[in-house]
Design a protein around this motif. Structure first.
Motif, PDB file in Angstrom:
ATOM      1  N   ILE A 190     -80.837  24.411 -23.630  1.00  0.00           N
ATOM      2  CA  ILE A 190     -81.768  25.526 -23.436  1.00  0.00           C
ATOM      3  C   ILE A 190     -81.493  26.220 -22.109  1.00  0.00           C
ATOM      4  O   ILE A 190     -81.447  27.460 -22.024  1.00  0.00           O
ATOM      5  N   VAL A 191     -81.303  25.434 -21.062  1.00  0.00           N
ATOM      6  CA  VAL A 191     -81.011  26.016 -19.745  1.00  0.00           C
ATOM      7  C   VAL A 191     -79.700  26.779 -19.772  1.00  0.00           C
ATOM      8  O   VAL A 191     -79.587  27.879 -19.205  1.00  0.00           O
ATOM      9  N   ALA A 192     -78.677  26.222 -20.441  1.00  0.00           N
ATOM     10  CA  ALA A 192     -77.374  26.894 -20.524  1.00  0.00           C
ATOM     11  C   ALA A 192     -77.472  28.223 -21.279  1.00  0.00           C
ATOM     12  O   ALA A 192     -76.890  29.230 -20.865  1.00  0.00           O
ATOM     13  N   VAL A 193     -78.229  28.229 -22.380  1.00  0.00           N
ATOM     14  CA  VAL A 193     -78.401  29.477 -23.152  1.00  0.00           C
ATOM     15  C   VAL A 193     -79.150  30.513 -22.314  1.00  0.00           C
ATOM     16  O   VAL A 193     -78.775  31.703 -22.288  1.00  0.00           O
ATOM     17  N   GLY A 194     -80.206  30.081 -21.630  1.00  0.00           N
ATOM     18  CA  GLY A 194     -80.946  31.013 -20.778  1.00  0.00           C
ATOM     19  C   GLY A 194     -80.080  31.573 -19.672  1.00  0.00           C
ATOM     20  O   GLY A 194     -80.143  32.784 -19.373  1.00  0.00           O
ATOM     21  N   PHE A 195     -79.249  30.730 -19.063  1.00  0.00           N
ATOM     22  CA  PHE A 195     -78.334  31.200 -18.012  1.00  0.00           C
ATOM     23  C   PHE A 195     -77.347  32.206 -18.586  1.00  0.00           C
ATOM     24  O   PHE A 195     -77.038  33.243 -17.956  1.00  0.00           O
ATOM     25  N   PHE A 196     -76.794  31.948 -19.787  1.00  0.00           N
ATOM     26  CA  PHE A 196     -75.829  32.858 -20.407  1.00  0.00           C
ATOM     27  C   PHE A 196     -76.461  34.230 -20.657  1.00  0.00           C
ATOM     28  O   PHE A 196     -75.850  35.269 -20.379  1.00  0.00           O
ATOM     29  N   TRP A 197     -77.676  34.243 -21.152  1.00  0.00           N
ATOM     30  CA  TRP A 197     -78.350  35.512 -21.413  1.00  0.00           C
ATOM     31  C   TRP A 197     -78.598  36.280 -20.113  1.00  0.00           C
ATOM     32  O   TRP A 197     -78.358  37.490 -20.057  1.00  0.00           O
ATOM     33  N   LEU A 198     -79.067  35.584 -19.081  1.00  0.00           N
ATOM     34  CA  LEU A 198     -79.372  36.262 -17.823  1.00  0.00           C
ATOM     35  C   LEU A 198     -78.108  36.730 -17.108  1.00  0.00           C
ATOM     36  O   LEU A 198     -78.112  37.784 -16.456  1.00  0.00           O
ATOM     37  N   TYR A 199     -77.021  35.979 -17.218  1.00  0.00           N
ATOM     38  CA  TYR A 199     -75.808  36.293 -16.456  1.00  0.00           C
ATOM     39  C   TYR A 199     -74.892  37.273 -17.198  1.00  0.00           C
ATOM     40  O   TYR A 199     -74.171  38.044 -16.558  1.00  0.00           O
ATOM     41  N   TYR A 200     -74.929  37.241 -18.538  1.00  0.00           N
ATOM     42  CA  TYR A 200     -73.962  38.059 -19.278  1.00  0.00           C
ATOM     43  C   TYR A 200     -74.627  39.095 -20.189  1.00  0.00           C
ATOM     44  O   TYR A 200     -74.306  40.284 -20.129  1.00  0.00           O
ATOM     45  N   VAL A 201     -75.591  38.684 -21.017  1.00  0.00           N
ATOM     46  CA  VAL A 201     -76.163  39.582 -22.030  1.00  0.00           C
ATOM     47  C   VAL A 201     -77.061  40.629 -21.390  1.00  0.00           C
ATOM     48  O   VAL A 201     -76.928  41.838 -21.642  1.00  0.00           O
ATOM     49  N   VAL A 202     -77.997  40.190 -20.550  1.00  0.00           N
ATOM     50  CA  VAL A 202     -78.958  41.123 -19.956  1.00  0.00           C
ATOM     51  C   VAL A 202     -78.273  42.204 -19.110  1.00  0.00           C
ATOM     52  O   VAL A 202     -78.634  43.395 -19.229  1.00  0.00           O
ATOM     53  N   PRO A 203     -77.295  41.898 -18.239  1.00  0.00           N
ATOM     54  CA  PRO A 203     -76.639  42.975 -17.471  1.00  0.00           C
ATOM     55  C   PRO A 203     -75.976  44.024 -18.361  1.00  0.00           C
ATOM     56  O   PRO A 203     -76.020  45.227 -18.058  1.00  0.00           O
ATOM     57  N   ASN A 204     -75.341  43.609 -19.465  1.00  0.00           N
ATOM     58  CA  ASN A 204     -74.704  44.569 -20.367  1.00  0.00           C
ATOM     59  C   ASN A 204     -75.739  45.464 -21.041  1.00  0.00           C
ATOM     60  O   ASN A 204     -75.544  46.683 -21.174  1.00  0.00           O
ATOM     61  N   LEU A 205     -76.852  44.862 -21.467  1.00  0.00           N
ATOM     62  CA  LEU A 205     -77.911  45.668 -22.075  1.00  0.00           C
ATOM     63  C   LEU A 205     -78.554  46.598 -21.056  1.00  0.00           C
ATOM     64  O   LEU A 205     -78.934  47.733 -21.380  1.00  0.00           O
ATOM     65  N   ALA A 206     -78.694  46.108 -19.813  1.00  0.00           N
ATOM     66  CA  ALA A 206     -79.269  46.950 -18.762  1.00  0.00           C
ATOM     67  C   ALA A 206     -78.383  48.166 -18.513  1.00  0.00           C
ATOM     68  O   ALA A 206     -78.894  49.290 -18.305  1.00  0.00           O
ATOM     69  N   GLN A 207     -77.065  47.971 -18.550  1.00  0.00           N
ATOM     70  CA  GLN A 207     -76.148  49.100 -18.369  1.00  0.00           C
ATOM     71  C   GLN A 207     -76.281  50.091 -19.518  1.00  0.00           C
ATOM     72  O   GLN A 207     -76.261  51.320 -19.320  1.00  0.00           O
ATOM     73  N   LEU A 208     -76.466  49.566 -20.731  1.00  0.00           N
ATOM     74  CA  LEU A 208     -76.645  50.432 -21.890  1.00  0.00           C
ATOM     75  C   LEU A 208     -77.947  51.226 -21.777  1.00  0.00           C
ATOM     76  O   LEU A 208     -77.970  52.448 -22.040  1.00  0.00           O
ATOM     77  N   PHE A 209     -79.031  50.564 -21.372  1.00  0.00           N
ATOM     78  CA  PHE A 209     -80.308  51.251 -21.212  1.00  0.00           C
ATOM     79  C   PHE A 209     -80.187  52.353 -20.154  1.00  0.00           C
ATOM     80  O   PHE A 209     -80.794  53.430 -20.292  1.00  0.00           O
ATOM     81  N   LYS A 210     -79.432  52.075 -19.113  1.00  0.00           N
ATOM     82  CA  LYS A 210     -79.278  53.054 -18.039  1.00  0.00           C
ATOM     83  C   LYS A 210     -78.529  54.288 -18.536  1.00  0.00           C
ATOM     84  O   LYS A 210     -78.866  55.427 -18.198  1.00  0.00           O
ATOM     85  N   GLN A 211     -77.478  54.052 -19.330  1.00  0.00           N
ATOM     86  CA  GLN A 211     -76.701  55.168 -19.859  1.00  0.00           C
ATOM     87  C   GLN A 211     -77.541  56.019 -20.820  1.00  0.00           C
ATOM     88  O   GLN A 211     -77.397  57.249 -20.862  1.00  0.00           O
ATOM     89  N   LEU A 212     -78.403  55.356 -21.578  1.00  0.00           N
ATOM     90  CA  LEU A 212     -79.243  56.068 -22.537  1.00  0.00           C
ATOM     91  C   LEU A 212     -80.515  56.613 -21.907  1.00  0.00           C
ATOM     92  O   LEU A 212     -81.320  57.264 -22.594  1.00  0.00           O
ATOM     93  N   ARG A 213     -80.707  56.324 -20.605  1.00  0.00           N
ATOM     94  CA  ARG A 213     -81.888  56.773 -19.867  1.00  0.00           C
ATOM     95  C   ARG A 213     -83.175  56.335 -20.562  1.00  0.00           C
ATOM     96  O   ARG A 213     -84.109  57.117 -20.729  1.00  0.00           O
ATOM     97  N   ALA A 214     -83.164  55.074 -20.973  1.00  0.00           N
ATOM     98  CA  ALA A 214     -84.335  54.533 -21.669  1.00  0.00           C
ATOM     99  C   ALA A 214     -85.428  54.213 -20.660  1.00  0.00           C
ATOM    100  O   ALA A 214     -85.166  53.784 -19.539  1.00  0.00           O
ATOM    101  N   LYS A 215     -86.664  54.436 -21.080  1.00  0.00           N
ATOM    102  CA  LYS A 215     -87.798  54.085 -20.247  1.00  0.00           C
ATOM    103  C   LYS A 215     -88.104  52.605 -20.459  1.00  0.00           C
ATOM    104  O   LYS A 215     -88.417  52.166 -21.561  1.00  0.00           O
TER     105      LYS A 215
END
Length: 422
Positions: A190-215
């Protein structure tokens, strides 16, 4: 000059003409006694006998303790049982120790323990003095049982009882470790999956949200901020977690009040309360039964038991019980007044005191709490599984909700724009 363990450098002319030199450790009062002992052992003539300064002796003791390997409980139990069996069969003690030193077919650490005791006894110590000299090898309960057995002439039986006691503790610890393997693996996943999401998945999605100017809603923004801190300061985060873990471990081992607080908390949490009570009462009843049956008085038994237990919750209460017994109270009455002990145990101990069968009542309690502990340990994995499933599910739902909210807003905005354009 007081008697003490001294280290000598010697040179001896042996009967066949060779000169033997080396170091010798002896428990003697005068150097002349060391000379006589050396001549008896070698049947030669002492040419040189020089006592080393006490500082060098202390340094050598420290060096041996530092570089000697850790003695496992399995090795100690094997040593005590083998010694007890051989002494019971009439084998002389020094011969029994030499046999254990030469025997390489059993536990790997037994010869090392036998070598330490053989060296001490060869220098003039009694076996109980040797045990007391190695508190890192022989726990206080073992030392007390050996001393009682040595004084009463029942040393073989006491050594075998001490071995049985240590073997039961080994079984309990092994069962707990086995039961905790699966929950710990699931928690690590569980800790490893949470770390993977925070370190890899969330930053990529955050970049996508930024490009799309999502609120971004507050929950998503908070998750992205946590992810940014983890990505930008990964080394500092890992070092901080390591330092915090080491600090907590140090406080648990070195700060009695913190350790007491941890054990008090364990006795309040649902699952840990059952485990702590069963293990603590199994330890207390078995130790107390051994000491009382060996002939130790109540005051000394409680004092030894308080020092031997690692559970600060029960240690504090046992010391108060000892003080109550010193004032003339019975053990059961004092336990009832202090509190924190199961009512059934208190009642059975009171009955044992009144009927003169305290050792038998304690044996019954030890058997009962060992059975309870076995049941709890064997079902520990099944008890923890629902909590781990809830934890994994809660983490998954949190991540999905936090990351889907912006996507839902984007889809809603896109649909509204399409309808407006239509």
């Amino acid at each position: 000059m007081s008697t003490g363990l001294r280290t000598y450098f010697y040179r001896v002319l042996l009967p066949h003409g060779k000169v033997k030199s080396g170091f010798l450790r002896l428990l003697v009062e005068k150097d002349h006694s060391a000379r006589l002992r050396l001549e008896q052992q070698t049947e030669g003539t002492v040419l040189t006998l020089r006592r080393l300064p006490q500082v060098l002796t202390a340094f050598n003791d420290f060096r041996l303790k530092l570089f000697r390997g850790h003695v496992r409980p399995e090795d100690l139990a094997g040593f005590l049982r083998d010694m007890g069996i051989m002494l019971e069969a009439g084998v002389p003690m020094m011969e029994a120790l030499r046999t254990l030193i030469e025997d390489q077919s059993g536990h790997a650490g037994v010869p090392e323990i036998a070598r330490r005791v053989h060296t001490d006894m060869g220098s003039g110590m009694r076996i109980t003095q040797s045990f007391a000299r190695h508190p890192d090898v022989f726990p206080e309960t073992v030392r007390n049982l050996a001393e009682i057995g040595d004084e009463s002439g029942a040393l073989p039986r006491m050594l075998i009882e001490a071995a049985s006691h240590i073997e039961r503790l080994i079984d309990i610890r092994r069962d707990i470790r086995t039961a905790m393997i699966y929950p710990l693996l699931v928690l690590a996943s569980i800790v490893a999956v949470g770390f993977f999401w925070l370190y890899y998945v969330v930053p990529n999605l955050a970049q996508l949200f930024k490009q799309l100017r999502a609120k971004l809603p507050p929950l998503t923004q908070w998750l992205i901020n946590v992810s940014d801190v983890l990505v930008q300061s990964l080394v500092l985060v890992l070092v901080g977690i390591f330092v915090l873990a080491m600090l907590l471990i140090w406080m648990y081992r070195s700060v009695p009040r913190f350790k007491l607080g941890c054990h008090e908390l364990m006795h309040r949490l649902p699952i840990l309360r059952t485990l702590s009570t069963s293990s603590g009462m199994a330890f207390i009843s078995e130790h107390l039964s051994l000491l009382v049956r060996a002939g130790l008085d109540f005051m000394m038994s409680l004092d030894v038991l308080a020092r031997a237990t690692s559970n600060e919750y029960y240690r504090a209460r046992l010391l108060k019980v000892r003080d109550g017994v010193a004032r003339g109270e019975g053990i059961g009455a004092s336990m009832r007044r202090v509190g924190g002990f199961p009512p059934m145990a208190v009642r059975m101990i009171s009955v044992g005191e009144e009927s003169g069968s305290l050792d038998k009542q304690l044996d019954r309690l030890a058997v009962e709490y060992r059975k309870r502990l076995d049941v709890v340990v064997k079902s520990l994995g099944e008890i923890i599984k629902p909590a781990l499933i809830l934890l994994a599910g809660g983490l998954f739902i949190f991540l999905i909700v936090a990351l889907l909210l912006p996507i839902y807003d984007l889809v809603r905005q896109s649909v509204s724009q399409s309808l407006g354009a239509g």
